[in-house]
Motif scaffolding. Structure first.
Motif, PDB file in Angstrom:
ATOM      1  N   ARG A   9      37.709  50.282  44.666  1.00  6.08           N
ATOM      2  CA  ARG A   9      38.975  49.925  44.104  1.00  6.08           C
ATOM      3  C   ARG A   9      40.187  50.097  44.289  1.00  6.08           C
ATOM      4  O   ARG A   9      41.007  49.734  45.494  1.00  6.08           O
ATOM      5  CB  ARG A   9      38.541  49.481  43.077  1.00  6.08           C
ATOM      6  CG  ARG A   9      37.653  48.752  42.564  1.00  6.08           C
ATOM      7  CD  ARG A   9      37.560  48.526  41.316  1.00  6.08           C
ATOM      8  NE  ARG A   9      36.336  47.201  40.737  1.00  6.08           N
ATOM      9  CZ  ARG A   9      36.184  46.110  40.319  1.00  6.08           C
ATOM     10  NH1 ARG A   9      37.648  45.466  41.421  1.00  6.08           N
ATOM     11  NH2 ARG A   9      35.398  45.264  40.521  1.00  6.08           N
ATOM     12  N   TYR A 168      33.936  42.925  46.712  1.00  7.25           N
ATOM     13  CA  TYR A 168      33.900  42.431  45.761  1.00  7.25           C
ATOM     14  C   TYR A 168      33.936  41.160  46.220  1.00  7.25           C
ATOM     15  O   TYR A 168      34.771  40.313  47.284  1.00  7.25           O
ATOM     16  CB  TYR A 168      35.473  43.067  45.193  1.00  7.25           C
ATOM     17  CG  TYR A 168      35.150  44.344  45.370  1.00  7.25           C
ATOM     18  CD1 TYR A 168      34.358  45.471  43.899  1.00  7.25           C
ATOM     19  CD2 TYR A 168      35.656  45.553  46.368  1.00  7.25           C
ATOM     20  CE1 TYR A 168      33.712  46.493  44.006  1.00  7.25           C
ATOM     21  CE2 TYR A 168      35.522  46.998  45.783  1.00  7.25           C
ATOM     22  CZ  TYR A 168      34.697  47.043  44.921  1.00  7.25           C
ATOM     23  OH  TYR A 168      34.409  49.073  44.751  1.00  7.25           O
ATOM     24  N   GLU A 171      40.243  42.308  43.193  1.00  6.94           N
ATOM     25  CA  GLU A 171      40.722  43.471  43.001  1.00  6.94           C
ATOM     26  C   GLU A 171      41.401  43.536  41.940  1.00  6.94           C
ATOM     27  O   GLU A 171      41.931  44.620  41.232  1.00  6.94           O
ATOM     28  CB  GLU A 171      42.094  43.612  44.263  1.00  6.94           C
ATOM     29  CG  GLU A 171      41.387  44.583  45.904  1.00  6.94           C
ATOM     30  CD  GLU A 171      42.565  44.377  46.739  1.00  6.94           C
ATOM     31  OE1 GLU A 171      42.484  45.697  46.953  1.00  6.94           O
ATOM     32  OE2 GLU A 171      43.426  43.644  47.132  1.00  6.94           O
TER      33      GLU A 171
END
Length: 315
Positions: A9, A168, A171
């Motif tokens: 991340r 993902y 974020e």
């Protein structure tokens, strides 16, 4: 045999190599539920529980690291890994047949990923190309702009080796993040990875990634896990699991994801009460008695029978 946790991340924010624009936002829970109802995903499951991580208080993390019991119970390792962008992290690992656990103490990694109660989970594909299929399903699950990323691993010579591709849903997260991943053929081809030969064309599965050392211990796999997460983090996670073929049952208190050998339970809680709460593990063989081991502020109950349950103190 270790892999990254939520560290990608932070790297994504620095890398500037994204396959999609990040201007979009994930729609709300009601929108996701409607999208899921309109876009069921029958057929074989594409994603499976790979591993989870949790951040615990220092007393518990140090007790895990120095536990003689855990070294006999599982294929236990304490390792430092260097990933993309030179980021490093040191974790305590319990490695099973197809699944594993990654355990940290507060401050072991920088930023909010190293705060008490932070947690994460990786789900992975078994067949090459299945991650792309999952990514293609996400817009129908209410995720118009999934975030893609490639993690690398440095084996010590300063040359990054492609490790896995990941996606993902967002974020933006509070304390928990989930990602889908697919191991890269370059990683399997590197002899330093210590991985197994392919069992079939396009095999990128967990069996190849993890060694057979679990056979020398009692722990076999993670069969169930309970995580306390915020509502926002839960809403960001469920579209990924649905797109991967999990059967998801959700209500106002949380959700349960079924299929694939590991039951994943989420409890929706305020941010002050988040964390990895309980892990259920299958054993290589049943035990005839119950052994209970206190490890810091946690309790591991093994047997009787073919399972163990590890319970952690709640925040």
């Amino acid at each position: 045999m270790m892999m990254s946790r939520a560290l990608p991340r932070r790297i994504v924010l620095l890398a500037a190599v994204l396959a999609v624009a990040l201007a979009g936002t994930v729609v709300g829970a009601a929108g996701r539920a409607a999208a899921a109802a309109q876009h069921p995903w029958p057929g074989r499951q594409l994603l499976f529980f790979n591993h989870a991580y949790g951040v615990f208080d220092r007393v518990t993390a140090d007790a895990i690291e120095h536990s003689d019991y855990l070294r006999g119970f599982a294929n236990f390792q304490v390792r430092t890994t260097t990933g993309a962008g030179g980021e490093t992290w040191t974790g305590r690992y319990l490695l099973g047949h197809q699944t594993y656990l990654e355990l940290f103490g507060t401050g072991d990694v920088p930023g909010k990923d190293g705060e008490l109660g932070a947690a994460g989970m990786g789900v992975s594909s078994e067949h090459a190309g299945d991650l792309a299929t999952v990514t293609g399903r996400l817009p129908a699950e209410g995720v118009p702009d999934p975030v893609t990323f490639q993690q690398t691993r440095d084996f010590g010579d300063g040359v990054p080796v492609p490790w896995f591709d990941a996606v993902y849903t967002s974020e933006q997260y509070d304390t928990f993040g989930a990602w889908a991943m697919e191991y890269r053929p370059e990683y399997f081809a590197d002899p330093r990875s210590g991985t197994e030969p392919a069992r079939f064309p396009g095999d990128v599965g967990r069996d190849r990634y993890l060694s057979n050392d679990y056979r020398q211990h009692l722990m076999r796999d993670v069969s169930g896990i309970e995580l306390a997460v915020t509502r926002r983090d839960l809403d960001s996670t469920l579209p990924l699991l649905r797109a991967g073929g999990f059967v998801v049952r959700a209500d106002g208190t949380g959700a349960v994801a079924l299929r694939g050998g590991t039951t994943i339970q989420f409890d929706a809680v305020p941010v002050a009460h988040v964390g990895l709460r309980r892990i259920t593990m299958s054993l290589n063989h049943p035990t005839g008695r119950r052994d209970t081991e206190t490890i810091g502020h946690s309790s591991l109950a093994v047997g009787p029978g073919p399972r163990a349950v590890w319970t952690f103190a709640t925040n």
